[in-house]
Scaffold this active site. Structure first.
Site, PDB file in Angstrom:
ATOM      1  N   LYS A  87       0.839  -1.216   0.000  1.00  0.00           N
ATOM      2  CA  LYS A  87       0.000   0.000   0.000  1.00  0.00           C
ATOM      3  C   LYS A  87       0.869   1.259   0.000  1.00  0.00           C
ATOM      4  CE  LYS A  87      -2.960  -2.662   3.108  1.00  0.00           C
ATOM      5  NZ  LYS A  87      -2.064  -3.337   4.058  1.00  0.00           N
ATOM      6  N   HIS A 120      -3.643   3.595   0.457  1.00  0.00           N
ATOM      7  CA  HIS A 120      -3.899   3.113   1.826  1.00  0.00           C
ATOM      8  C   HIS A 120      -5.104   3.789   2.508  1.00  0.00           C
ATOM      9  CE1 HIS A 120      -1.466   1.065   5.253  1.00  0.00           C
ATOM     10  NE2 HIS A 120      -2.748   1.033   5.544  1.00  0.00           N
TER      11      HIS A 120
HETATM   12  N1  LIG Z   1      -5.576  -1.139   5.432  1.00  0.00           N
HETATM   13  C1  LIG Z   1      -5.470  -0.741   6.679  1.00  0.00           C
HETATM   14  O1  LIG Z   1      -5.622   0.454   6.976  1.00  0.00           O
HETATM   15  C2  LIG Z   1      -5.174  -1.743   7.742  1.00  0.00           C
HETATM   16  C3  LIG Z   1      -5.295  -1.372   9.092  1.00  0.00           C
HETATM   17  C4  LIG Z   1      -5.022  -2.339  10.059  1.00  0.00           C
HETATM   18  C5  LIG Z   1      -4.650  -3.623   9.682  1.00  0.00           C
HETATM   19  N2  LIG Z   1      -4.512  -3.951   8.357  1.00  0.00           N
HETATM   20  C6  LIG Z   1      -4.110  -5.320   7.924  1.00  0.00           C
HETATM   21  O2  LIG Z   1      -4.964  -6.250   8.560  1.00  0.00           O
HETATM   22  C7  LIG Z   1      -4.172  -7.216   9.242  1.00  0.00           C
HETATM   23  C8  LIG Z   1      -4.924  -7.799  10.416  1.00  0.00           C
HETATM   24  O3  LIG Z   1      -5.329  -6.810  11.323  1.00  0.00           O
HETATM   25  P1  LIG Z   1      -4.695  -6.675  12.787  1.00  0.00           P
HETATM   26  O4  LIG Z   1      -3.318  -7.201  12.767  1.00  0.00           O
HETATM   27  O5  LIG Z   1      -4.954  -5.268  13.205  1.00  0.00           O
HETATM   28  O6  LIG Z   1      -5.661  -7.539  13.701  1.00  0.00           O
HETATM   29  P2  LIG Z   1      -6.311  -9.020  13.709  1.00  0.00           P
HETATM   30  O7  LIG Z   1      -5.752  -9.860  12.617  1.00  0.00           O
HETATM   31  O8  LIG Z   1      -7.761  -8.819  13.823  1.00  0.00           O
HETATM   32  O9  LIG Z   1      -5.804  -9.557  15.111  1.00  0.00           O
HETATM   33  C9  LIG Z   1      -4.449  -9.767  15.383  1.00  0.00           C
HETATM   34  C10 LIG Z   1      -4.334  -9.991  16.896  1.00  0.00           C
HETATM   35  O10 LIG Z   1      -5.078 -11.136  17.278  1.00  0.00           O
HETATM   36  C11 LIG Z   1      -4.215 -12.130  17.830  1.00  0.00           C
HETATM   37  N3  LIG Z   1      -4.630 -13.423  17.254  1.00  0.00           N
HETATM   38  C12 LIG Z   1      -4.455 -13.861  15.985  1.00  0.00           C
HETATM   39  N4  LIG Z   1      -4.992 -15.079  15.812  1.00  0.00           N
HETATM   40  C13 LIG Z   1      -5.526 -15.429  17.002  1.00  0.00           C
HETATM   41  C14 LIG Z   1      -6.210 -16.585  17.454  1.00  0.00           C
HETATM   42  N5  LIG Z   1      -6.460 -17.605  16.638  1.00  0.00           N
HETATM   43  N6  LIG Z   1      -6.628 -16.612  18.750  1.00  0.00           N
HETATM   44  C15 LIG Z   1      -6.372 -15.569  19.586  1.00  0.00           C
HETATM   45  N7  LIG Z   1      -5.727 -14.454  19.218  1.00  0.00           N
HETATM   46  C16 LIG Z   1      -5.311 -14.379  17.931  1.00  0.00           C
HETATM   47  C17 LIG Z   1      -2.813 -11.734  17.416  1.00  0.00           C
HETATM   48  O11 LIG Z   1      -1.868 -12.088  18.404  1.00  0.00           O
HETATM   49  P3  LIG Z   1      -0.543 -12.989  18.056  1.00  0.00           P
HETATM   50  O12 LIG Z   1       0.165 -12.312  16.922  1.00  0.00           O
HETATM   51  O13 LIG Z   1       0.201 -12.993  19.335  1.00  0.00           O
HETATM   52  O14 LIG Z   1      -1.080 -14.342  17.670  1.00  0.00           O
HETATM   53  C18 LIG Z   1      -2.911 -10.217  17.326  1.00  0.00           C
HETATM   54  O15 LIG Z   1      -2.765  -9.641  18.607  1.00  0.00           O
HETATM   55  C19 LIG Z   1      -2.922  -6.412   9.618  1.00  0.00           C
HETATM   56  O16 LIG Z   1      -1.887  -7.242  10.057  1.00  0.00           O
HETATM   57  C20 LIG Z   1      -2.671  -5.683   8.338  1.00  0.00           C
HETATM   58  O17 LIG Z   1      -2.075  -6.541   7.382  1.00  0.00           O
HETATM   59  C21 LIG Z   1      -4.790  -3.025   7.389  1.00  0.00           C
END
Ligand SMILES: NC(=O)c1ccc[n+]([C@@H]2O[C@H](COP(=O)([O-])OP(=O)(O)OC[C@H]3O[C@@H](n4cnc5c(N)ncnc54)[C@H](OP(=O)(O)O)[C@@H]3O)[C@@H](O)[C@H]2O)c1
Length: 291
Positions: A87, A120
């Site tokens: 992005k 983004h």
């Molecule tokens: N376009 C945008 O503006 C934007 C904004 C935010 C995010 N994103 C993208 O979206 C992706 C995902 O969002 P996110 O990272 O904010 O949050 P998410 O995927 O909703 O959640 C990640 C969190 O949940 C935990 N987790 C993952 N799997 C789990 C499970 N099976 N059981 C319990 N806990 C679990 C992880 O901990 P551990 O790592 O310790 O497992 C981490 O703390 C980002 O990594 C990024 O690539 C894009």
């Protein structure tokens, strides 16, 4: 797979509006950097993830590129089997800036092409989102970029870029989880042929203890994370969950062997809350332009 007895997960693909095929579930990499990012992405590829989501602002494009090169060298995967998204960050909006930002991402990833590049955030106060999206469309014609997309676009700006360019983005990556399920935006996407991709699909982990989700997970003998991700896929969305732990990466991907009933789907969708956003609204972020 280290410490795991499960076989690799086969994640199905979805067809995008430009004819590309994208694995419906991708691996999110926000908050993963350096050696931890390389390890996590390599482990995710071992699990079966073929779609990896990075961004210039995550400061991990080098690490993602390194992990991909290592996985290819190890014979785990080929570049063609992967779908890599990145992005353009807000401070690089504008025609020339996007062209430079794209080349910089390509260089950091050290790849010959990127599968999908997104603007983004729209940043309406800056007023450069049409020009920035148009710049991606120009790059797409030159062979180093396969698909063009946006993130955090709301209906008005989505319609504006489509009207201006005649090209619908393949997807719009937006905040979407049971606490904020974006019904109206999903309906607009459907009309426009734009795939809805969920970011923070697990609500950053905060939603996984919700009694409704836990009770559905118990009924199905699945985990809360699996229930939430299955709900998203059944809604017709793509999602990019992140985990630094391989066991959770596997758990999150292993959702293609069960179904939620209409009642279970409805129970989760009804958790929607107008104030349920975890992050700022795209109408407001990053705000007024400072001179
Ligand atoms: N376009 C945008 O503006 C934007 C904004 C935010 C995010 N994103 C993208 O979206 C992706 C995902 O969002 P996110 O990272 O904010 O949050 P998410 O995927 O909703 O959640 C990640 C969190 O949940 C935990 N987790 C993952 N799997 C789990 C499970 N099976 N059981 C319990 N806990 C679990 C992880 O901990 P551990 O790592 O310790 O497992 C981490 O703390 C980002 O990594 C990024 O690539 C894009």
């Amino acid at each position: 797979m280290k410490g795991m007895s499960q076989a690799e997960v086969n994640i199905p693909t979805v067809s995008l509006n430009d004819g590309s095929e994208m694995p419906v579930l991708g691996f999110g990499t926000w908050n993963l950097e350096g050696a931890e990012c390389i390890r996590a992405v390599r482990e995710a590829i071992e699990v079966g993830y073929r779609h990896i989501d990075t961004a210039a602002i995550y400061k991990n494009e080098e690490a993602v590129g390194q992990a991909v090169r290592e996985a290819i060298a190890a014979g785990d995967v080929t570049r063609e089997e992967l779908f890599i998204t990145s992005k353009v960050w807000n401070n690089q909006q504008g025609d020339q800036e996007v062209q430079q930002a794209f080349q910089a991402s390509l260089k950091r990833l050290d790849m010959e092409f990127i599968d999908c590049m997104m603007v983004h955030w729209p940043w309406p106060q800056r007023g450069l989102y049409v020009e920035s999206y148009e710049a991606l469309a120009k790059i797409q014609g030159l062979g180093q970029l396969r698909s063009i997309a946006v993130a955090n676009f709301y209906p008005e700006v989505l319609e504006e870029i489509i009207q201006a360019t005649g090209i619908a983005p393949v997807l719009n990556q937006v905040e979407l989880h049971p606490g904020f399920s974006q019904a109206q935006l999903r309906a607009v996407h459907k009309e426009l042929g734009v795939m809805t991709e969920a970011w923070s699909p697990l609500g950053r982990g905060d939603l996984l203890g919700d009694p409704k989700i836990v009770s559905i997970a118990d009924e199905l003998e699945k985990t809360p994370a699996q229930v939430v991700l299955r709900w998203l896929v059944q809604l017709g969305c793509s999602a990019v969950p992140k985990s630094s732990q391989q066991q959770r990466q596997f758990e999150n991907a292993d959702i293609f062997n069960f179904e939620l009933s209409d009642e279970q789907m409805q129970a989760i969708t009804s958790m929607d809350d107008e104030g349920g956003r975890l992050f700022q609204s795209p109408f407001e972020f990053p705000g007024e332009v400072r001179q």
